[in-house]
Design an enzyme around this catalytic site. Sequence first.
Site: not given
Length: 437
Positions: A248, A255, A259-260, A283
């Site tokens: 990801f 950043q 947006h994340g 994960e």
Amino acid sequence: MATPASVQQWTADANEALSLSLVRAPEDKASLWAREVYEGFHPTFTYPIFGEEEKLYGYKDLSIDLKFASGSLVQYLNVRYAEKLPSSSTVDDIEGMLSKSIPPDYYTDEQKFLERVEDDALNFKPFGQKIHSYTRTATTLTKGKNVAIPQVLSPEDQETVDFEVYHCTWHTPGFREFHRRMQLFVLLYIEGGSYINETEDTWEFAVLYEKRRRRSSPDVTTYHFVGYSTLYPFYCFPERVRLRISQFLILPPYQQDGHGSALYTAIYQHVLASPSIAELTVEDPAEAFEDLRDRNDLKMLIANDKFMREGFGPEAMSNNGGKVAHGRTKRGKSRTMRAGAGKMGPPAERAWLEKWRTELKIAGRQFNRLVEMLVLKHMDPTDERALRAYRLQVKERLYRFNYEILMQLDKQDRQQKLEETFQGVVADYKRILGHVL
């Protein structure tokens, strides 16, 4: 024999020497505001390409320009330097080393690359199926970890910037080649990141793009790569799958703008809408991603009126964009919930928790942590029975999760370690809640 001083003179830091750029066509650059800079940023890691020490030897004033067409990610590579030592086994072959990690069709002629950028600006379109979109006003873009994302803005506003998320697989026409250009960012920005195996047919992808109107021609829209996530489905009895977020990333120029969170939300909404997916897992998440996940999952739960009312009683309700409203005492202090006001307790009703966890498709450990955070927020600090029940509930989970490690300790040390872990968890919960509520 080379002296340490002479070796240092010919040695460059690979992370500083490598400069990355997302290049736009001139008309697209003219549509940007001053704060929007998409060229000349640097990688966080280069050891997968240039070796563990991330040093390059044999050059003075070394500069490595790796440019990408901002949409199609077609690449241009140029290695510049003031002086170079005679070729030998100790002088690094920079282009040779880097070319092993990118497709062979990269440009070395900048003019031809820029012509390709202009052509791709008009012709490149995202691959796959659009699964999510949101909008921003370019004039009010601000940096910050908890940026609110307005979902609806006037499409007539020329300064409205759209962002779209597309779902792809290896079977999506053209995507495999695009992914080969995109995957380099995994090596450069994810610690321990590596390329995924293209022969594993079940990989899925969520790719985020900026969709921008040109000021000079508002009817012309162009797409620009922002970030992406790789997703892997695992079998879940009896006939569904667990979808795991594997990689990801959001590129540095994008950043700290939310947006994340938007990409994570798109993936989660995709999971909720897919009957074949039982739950979303992650994960080995990095700390920053774990925080992002916690914040967004908490906001989602708080905004769910039914969940909050059942969990904490009728006084718990969503209000003002996700903040939980409590009643007020005569002195104006927030009223907290006493034990037994709702299904959350403490202790929480396990059957009720499992019903909601299954419905919301959140992995077990993550859901338990979220519940513990919400209970901590709502719990009456003067209710000793509730405090004890909460402590036992959290410690029971921690004991089961860390069972093998704890069983290596004697009873006294085990109890001490469990208490220390509990206090650390509570402190972290308060930190996360401070960003959400």
